[in-house]
Structure formats: structure tokens, C-alpha cells
Scaffold this motif. Structure first.
Motif, mmCIF file in Angstrom:
data_model
loop_
_atom_site.group_PDB
_atom_site.id
_atom_site.type_symbol
_atom_site.label_atom_id
_atom_site.label_comp_id
_atom_site.label_asym_id
_atom_site.label_seq_id
_atom_site.Cartn_x
_atom_site.Cartn_y
_atom_site.Cartn_z
ATOM 1 N N UNK A 257 0.809 -1.137 -0.157
ATOM 2 C CA UNK A 257 0.053 0.072 -0.178
ATOM 3 C C UNK A 257 0.785 1.230 -0.031
ATOM 4 N N UNK A 258 1.948 1.192 0.733
ATOM 5 C CA UNK A 258 2.672 2.368 0.960
ATOM 6 C C UNK A 258 3.270 2.762 -0.515
ATOM 7 N N UNK B 124 -6.932 7.431 2.029
ATOM 8 C CA UNK B 124 -5.806 7.135 3.109
ATOM 9 C C UNK B 124 -6.450 7.919 4.383
ATOM 10 N N UNK C 112 -12.894 -2.725 4.932
ATOM 11 C CA UNK C 112 -11.861 -3.654 4.617
ATOM 12 C C UNK C 112 -10.291 -2.611 4.150
ATOM 13 N N UNK D 180 -9.100 -1.642 7.565
ATOM 14 C CA UNK D 180 -8.158 -2.667 8.001
ATOM 15 C C UNK D 180 -6.833 -2.884 7.373
ATOM 16 N N UNK D 181 -6.959 -2.680 5.969
ATOM 17 C CA UNK D 181 -5.642 -2.991 5.313
ATOM 18 C C UNK D 181 -4.635 -1.702 5.470
ATOM 19 N N UNK D 182 -5.046 -0.502 5.639
ATOM 20 C CA UNK D 182 -4.393 0.530 6.002
ATOM 21 C C UNK D 182 -3.698 0.385 7.342
ATOM 22 N N UNK E 35 -3.198 -2.191 8.840
ATOM 23 C CA UNK E 35 -2.118 -3.252 9.048
ATOM 24 C C UNK E 35 -0.716 -3.117 8.341
ATOM 25 N N UNK E 36 -0.628 -1.970 7.712
ATOM 26 C CA UNK E 36 0.639 -1.656 7.233
ATOM 27 C C UNK E 36 1.776 -1.112 8.217
ATOM 28 N N UNK E 37 2.683 -2.013 8.438
ATOM 29 C CA UNK E 37 3.609 -1.471 9.343
ATOM 30 C C UNK E 37 4.401 -0.122 8.784
ATOM 31 N N UNK F 120 -4.814 -0.642 16.028
ATOM 32 C CA UNK F 120 -5.008 -1.276 14.598
ATOM 33 C C UNK F 120 -6.333 -2.000 14.589
ATOM 34 N N UNK G 221 -2.714 -8.092 6.136
ATOM 35 C CA UNK G 221 -3.660 -8.394 7.292
ATOM 36 C C UNK G 221 -3.468 -9.636 7.965
ATOM 37 N N UNK H 82 -0.462 -8.726 10.087
ATOM 38 C CA UNK H 82 -0.705 -8.012 11.386
ATOM 39 C C UNK H 82 -1.014 -9.226 12.334
ATOM 40 N N UNK I 198 9.361 -1.278 8.479
ATOM 41 C CA UNK I 198 7.995 -0.858 9.169
ATOM 42 C C UNK I 198 7.848 -2.028 10.381
ATOM 43 N N UNK J 284 7.725 -1.485 14.616
ATOM 44 C CA UNK J 284 6.658 -1.637 15.331
ATOM 45 C C UNK J 284 6.889 -2.972 16.119
ATOM 46 N N UNK K 55 8.806 4.416 0.762
ATOM 47 C CA UNK K 55 7.723 5.295 0.753
ATOM 48 C C UNK K 55 6.787 5.103 2.009
ATOM 49 N N UNK L 69 3.511 5.660 4.135
ATOM 50 C CA UNK L 69 2.054 5.432 3.754
ATOM 51 C C UNK L 69 1.335 6.899 3.940
#
Lengths: 333, 360
Positions: free
Chosen positions: A215-216, A243, A250, A253-255, A257-259, A270, B211, B214, B239, B243, B282, B284
Motif C-alpha cells: 500500500x505504501x 488514506x 476492508x 483494516x488494510x491501511x 495493517x501496514x507497518x 489497529x 492483514x 498483522x 516497518x 513496530x 515510501x 504511507x
């Protein structure tokens, strides 16, 4: 921005054969009714988890796979039903970059032959002109000209991806579909390739469909982003709205979950989804996401939510917004 | 083939004293050197790496492919294939004893019992011919001496503790019948079944969707809180490290170039490579806000050098914007620039002072 590519209700189902007579015993609903458009010079990011159908969308719209249903229009012309010969002029306008530069380059051809091959296939120029063009493409993609005589195994992953990019550019395409083009690369190399893709876009007014799971990266390179889940687009909007105000649980949740590579990211709250993505062979009825959705309501199990424009320019398919926009999603009704 | 390795202590004066008090240290790697002897030359995959692990903490080991992060972890369990690989120097102290001096049978009692490992691709690390329950029960029976029945019960209990639904039924499932996330849970259940003191997780979530990633990282944290396991988390994902890790070791071309607390490392990276790496990803949140003009990512020019012929001085010098002739000729020692913050760079003070790490 005029739309270069318009996709309407695109479906791709794969039959499952069983038994001696290969009787069709079921269907994999890989892509199940997807609509979007891409403007000239625009990047549409397509994200989702493995098996959501994002790569199949890319392949189907280049007609590498025959669509089951729906229409694909390039520059306003319908190309859905065209045969191989009739597709040829359109192939020049649409190219693809693959994830694995190891698997997508012919090991028996030199880098120069690989990049020049599309020119031969489409009968463009004399051999001398082609050589010149290849040299120019090498330079533009950041490869040394003498590398043209080397074979793919002599290059690193990042350089191989540059060869793939040079080849995709050979025919001056208008649209490039990138199927996870940077996922196989190390982060420092990934940045080089992302920058190259963005420069080329500005220079040649290219349109990208950027398919990826990161996603990033997608947020960085795209103008608009579509989120797919189990064969359908669940949300689509400009990257900032996606964002800052995700309208589908969904996406939310996806956003989350991104570390995030920052010290402040530790202990961040989260949304952790339970369970796995269901099988696209027997997708759940109603909203495909209801079994994992923290906000699921009784009607989500039976009614398929339509992708609709909840806010101007911001599409989402979720029953939460049926009685008006609900933001944030978690707020009690 | 003699699996026992001599363990000469080659202190080159640059290997630091560990900043951690040895009283709490479960595992200490000292000046480890693992080389691969190939027909075309010697690859110094790990070339003098030291780090220590305290009980209950998570140590992140980051770096790009080929930096030696996985080989250093495999060396701890002495799992590097010999030939071509060989641990040629250093010591690996587990609770004070040097594992490199252990016999193979002694090592077998350590593996999976005191120190266990999770691999990136669970499908290749699980045996496709045995059910998940049997594979876990086997380890338990071997190390804890439980009966067949008790070890099966323990396997089911472990599957439950990693949140696998219907563990009694899933214990009878073969690996191919499970999804990627479920398989990784089985691997974790197996790795933790003997209550190890150290868990080495080599890219445990790289093959998984975000997901699911996580979920798995959440699970690992919960199990660590419960059992006090010390974790070495090897990953290329900054990342994931930010965390999850308490402390971070950054590796480049077979060496440790930086070590610090996670917060310190991400707030004040002191090595140009670390700084460049963080700048090239990048983010987010910022990526989403640059909607008008998409920002260029900071690149690190060039690529990781070949381990066959590393540059004479600092390995990172050819890609570094700060590199001087001194850097190209002399390897920088690892020095404690701030309390607990070790950096191997001649220009560390300038990087910490905020100088831009431009391209070479």
C-alpha cells in the motif's frame, strides 16, 4: 483528463474441470464485475491481497486472458471482441511490466535483442534505426549501452527490471500495466525503479495501471487507488481520500495493517482482521467481506452492496453508508 | 566432515563490548565469521558480526538481500551447509557456553528445544507427508520425553495457543490443506512447543499478506509476553522492525554497520546506509498527502557490492554521498557514538548532526 481506458463490468471466471471427461464442476470467480477508467498521464493503483484478482484484471484488459464478460475500451474503441490480428495495433498502445524479471526475460536472448524484439514484431524501422532506438531506450532506462550484448543472467534484479521497462517502452505505448513491478526488489533498488517509472510517466504522458500489494508503494506512485477484495472493487478514490477517510471496512483494516517505519508507530491502535480471505471458488453470499468485517450487519450476509459514489469522486461498496455517509466507520449508529 | 568448529577468538579491536549486561543475556554472538568456499572464491557472507540478545526482548536484524542476516542466524543453530559454508571464527555463547564447541548430538538437543527457528516459507519447512499435529508432537516427544498421547495433546494445545480454529481437527490436516497464514501459525506452534528461550524468526511474515502479517506479529508478541521468549526478528521490512523490535542491528555486506534502540535508530539514524534506507521507503501517510506533485524517493545509487570483492575500505563507500578517500581506504570501526548507539562510519557525527546523505 480524458479517459484512455474504460473498463465496464469486467468479469473473468476460470472453469474448474473434474473427472475423465473434464466436466466443468465449478468456477473460480477471479474477477467478478470490475469497472474503472484511467485518464491520460494518470496512474491508477490496484491493491489487494493475494488471490483478490488484481493481476487477473491487468492480464484480462490486455487481452492476455479472454474476458468472460464486460467491455474494455481503449481511446473510446471497444476492443473486447477483437481477434489476435485485429488486436495488433492496440497491442502497440498497451504494454506490460512483470513482477519477476527473472522469469519474464528470455535467457537465450541478449538484453539488446529483448528490447528490440517488439520493433521487429511490429515491423518498425530498418535494422540500423532499430539499433539506434534500442540504444536510446537503454539510456532512458538507465542501462549502460554496452549492456546490450549481455544476457539476462548477467544482470542484477534491478537492472533486469530496467530491461523489462525499456522493452515495454519500445513501441511508445500509451498505457503500461505494471504487475507488481517492484515487489521482488530490495528497498534501495525499489526506490530507483519507482522514480524511473514516475519520470517516464511525466516525460511520455504514460498511463499506468499499477498492480501491487504494498500500500505504501501504491499510495506513493498513484493518483487514484482502487482496492480489490475477492474479485470486486470495494473502494476507489484519489489516494488522499482513501488514506484519510476510508469508507470501506476492508480498506480501513488494510491501511492499519501496514507497518510504518517510524518510532512513533509502536503500540499504534489497529484493526486486526480475523480469518483468511475466503476462496474465490465459493465466495460468500452478500458482501464478500462480511465474515471478517467488524461492522457486519444482518443484511450484509444476503445483499451484495453496489459500488456507488458515496461522496463525489469517492466510490465504495458498503451497506454502512446506505443511510448517509458514516465516518469514521467505527462510530456507533 | 567434522561439524565441530574451532573457535579462535579473533578480536580485531573493533568488535565492541556488548552494551547489554551479560547477566540478562541469553545469547551472545561474538565476532562471528561465516564464509562460503566456492570454486570462484571465498564469500565472506558474515564477516565479524557481534550482537547480544537479552531474555524477553526482540532484536531486529535488518538489511537487504545478501547482507548476511540470514546466514548469521543459521550459524547460531549451526545449520549452514558445509561445504561450501563454514564458520571460520568467532563464538556463539548460549547461556555462557560456546555452541561452536558443541558436538552434533549436543547441538541436536539445543535445536528446537532451547533455540528454535521460524522460516520464511512454511510450505518448504513443513514436511508434506506428515500431519501438522504429528510434526509438532514429534518435536515435543523428542525433547520433552512425553508419551505419544501426551505429546499429541501438547500439539493440539499449541495449535490452540496460536489461534488456529478447531485445533483438534486441524491437527490431522496436512500442510497443503492449510492457507499460508495457517501454515505459518503451525510453524510458530512447532517452534514454541518446547518453550524455547530463543526464537529466531527469519522473515516470518514476508510471504504473507499484510492483514495476515498483522495477525502473526500480534500473535508473536502475545506469546512473547506469555513465555518470555527472546526473539531475533530478521527482516528487510523497516516497518515491521519499527513496530516490533526493541533493539535493531543493521547489516550491510556481511557486517554490522549500526545498532541502537529502535526508537533511537528511527529518530536518529547514524549510518548513511540506514539513513538512506529509511529515506528510500515510501511512507504511507506522507505518500498519501503528496497528491499534487508526487515526491521523488531518495535513492541509494548503485547496488550492494559483490561479496567476492568487497571494496578495501568501507563497503558502503561506493554508494555513499559522504564518502571521502579515507572511507575508501580504511574500514570504519564500530563505535559507541551515543549511549547504546553503535555506528561504523567515519562520518557518524555528521550524519547524527543531520547532514544530508546525498547520492554519490
Amino acid at each position: 483528463m480524458t479517459a484512455l481506458l474504460e473498463v465496464e463490468g469486467l468479469k473473468k471466471h476460470f472453469p474448474i474441470h473434474k473427472g475423465v471427461f473434464s466436466k466443468v464442476s465449478g468456477q473460480v470467480y477471479a474477477v467478478d464485475g470490475v469497472s474503472f477508467s484511467i485518464g491520460r498521464g494518470e496512474t491508477l493503483g490496484l491493491v489487494g491481497e493475494s488471490g483478490c484478482g488484481k493481476s487477473t484484471v491487468g492480464r484480462t484488459l490486455l487481452k492476455l486472458l479472454e474476458p468472460t464478460d464486460g467491455t474494455i475500451k481503449v481511446g473510446g474503441e471497444d476492443i473486447t471482441g477483437l481477434g489476435a490480428q485485429a488486436m495488433l495495433p492496440y497491442r502497440r498502445r498497451m504494454q506490460m511490466i512483470y513482477q519477476d524479471p527473472y522469469a519474464s526475460l528470455n535467457p537465450r536472448m541478449t538484453a539488446g535483442e529483448i528490447v528490440g524484439e517488439p520493433l521487429i514484431v511490429h515491423n518498425i524501422g530498418t535494422p540500423a534505426e532499430r539499433r539506434e532506438r534500442v540504444a536510446g531506450l537503454f539510456e532512458r532506462a538507465g542501462l549502460r549501452p554496452e549492456a546490450a550484448n549481455s544476457y539476462p543472467h548477467e544482470f542484477s534484479g534491478g537492472q533486469r527490471q530496467r530491461i523489462g521497462i525499456a522493452r515495454a517502452l519500445a513501441l511508445n505505448p500509451e498505457l503500461i500495466v505494471g504487475d507488481e513491478p517492484v515487489s521482488a526488489l530490495d528497498v534501495s533498488i525499489q526506490a530507483q525503479i519507482i522514480n524511473l517509472l514516475m519520470e517516464l510517466q511525466d516525460e511520455f504522458q504514460l498511463s499506468y495501471l499499477f498492480v501491487a500489494h504494498d500500500l505504501a508503494v501504491v499510495e506513493h506512485i498513484s493518483h487514484r487507488v482502487a482496492v480489490m477484495y475477492l474479485g470486486r472493487i470495494v473502494e476507489m478514490t484519489d489516494k488522499r481520500s482513501l488514506f484519510e477517510m476510508p469508507l470501506h471496512p476492508y480498506t480501513e483494516a488494510l491501511l492499519s495493517a501496514v507497518p510504518i517505519p517510524k518510532s512513533s508507530a509502536r503500540g499504534r491502535k489497529r484493526v486486526i482482521l480475523t480469518g483468511d480471505v475466503p476462496s474465490p471458488i465459493n465466495p460468500p453470499p452478500g458482501c464478500h467481506f462480511h465474515a471478517r468485517c467488524p461492522y457486519a450487519m444482518p443484511r450484509c450476509k444476503t445483499d451484495v452492496p453496489a459500488l456507488r459514489e458515496v461522496i463525489p469522486g469517492h466510490f465504495a461498496s458498503c451497506h454502512l453508508h446506505d443511510g448517509g455517509v458514516k465516518v469514521p466507520l467505527g462510530a456507533a449508529a | 566432515m567434522n561439524p565441530r568448529q574451532p573457535a579462535p577468538r579473533v578480536m580485531n579491536g573493533t568488535a565492541p563490548e556488548s552494551p547489554i549486561e551479560s547477566a540478562q543475556t541469553v545469547l551472545q554472538i561474538e565476532d562471528l565469521q561465516t564464509h562460503f568456499f566456492t570454486p570462484v572464491g571465498v564469500v565472506r557472507a558474515v564477516d565479524g558480526v557481534s550482537y547480544a540478545l537479552k531474555s524477553g526482548e526482540t532484536l531486529g536484524v535488518v538489511g537487504e538481500s545478501g547482507c548476511g542476516k540470514s546466514v548469521s542466524a543459521l550459524s547460531i543453530l549451526r545449520l549452514v551447509a558445509n561445504p561450501p559454508g563454514r564458520i571460520v571464527g568467532g563464538a556463539i555463547r548460549f547461556e555462557g557456553r560456546n555452541l561452536l564447541e558443541f558436538s552434533e548430538p549436543e547441538m541436536e538437543r539445543i535445536r528446537g528445544n532451547d533455540i528454535s527457528m521460524i522460516f520464511q516459507e512454511p510450505m518448504t519447512s513443513l514436511n508434506p507427508l506428515y500431519t501438522c499435529g504429528k510434526q509438532i508432537a514429534e518435536a515435543v516427544a523428542l525433547h520433552q520425553g512425553l508419551s505419544k498421547r501426551d505429546s499429541w495433546d501438547r500439539a493440539v494445545e499449541m495449535l490452540r495457543s496460536v489461534s488456529i480454529p478447531e485445533p483438534e481437527r486441524r491437527a490431522h490436516a496436512y500442510p497443503h490443506q492449510l492457507s499460508g497464514g495457517m501454515r505459518q501459525r503451525v510453524m510458530i506452534a512447532m517452534a514454541l512447543s518446547c518453550n524455547p528461550k530463543v526464537l529466531i524468526a527469519d522473515e516470518p511474515t514476508t510471504a504473507l499478506d499484510v492483514t495476515i502479517q498483522a495477525q502473526i506479529l500480534d500473535l508473536m508478541r502475545a506469546l512473547q509476553d506469555k513465555y518470555g521468549t527472546a526473539i531475533i526478528l530478521i527482516t528487510h521490512d523497516m516497518g515491521v522492525v519499527a513496530e516490533n523490535a526493541d533493539r535493531v542491528v543493521v547489516m550491510y555486506a556481511g557486517r554490522k554497520v549500526e545498532e541502537a534502540n529502535a526508537a533511537e535508530l528511527f529518530d536518529n539514524p547514524g549510518h548513511p546506509y540506514t539513513k538512506g534506507l529509511l529515506g528510500s521507503i515510501p511512507h504511507l501517510d506522507t505518500a498519501a498527502r503528496t497528491d499534487t506533485k508526487r515526491a521523488k524517493l531518495n535513492e541509494i545509487k548503485g547496488m550492494v557490492p559483490s561479496l567476492f570483492n568487497l571494496p578495501q575500505g568501507c563497503s558502503f563507500a561506493p554508494r555513499c554521498g559522504l564518502a571521502s578517500d579515507h572511507c575508501r581506504n580504511h574500514k570504519p570501526p564500530l563505535e559507541e557514538q551515543r549511549p547504546g548507539h553503535w555506528i561504523a562510519c567515519w562520518h557518524a557525527d555528521r550524519v547524527l548532526g543531520g547532514v544530508a546523505v546525498g547520492a554519490a
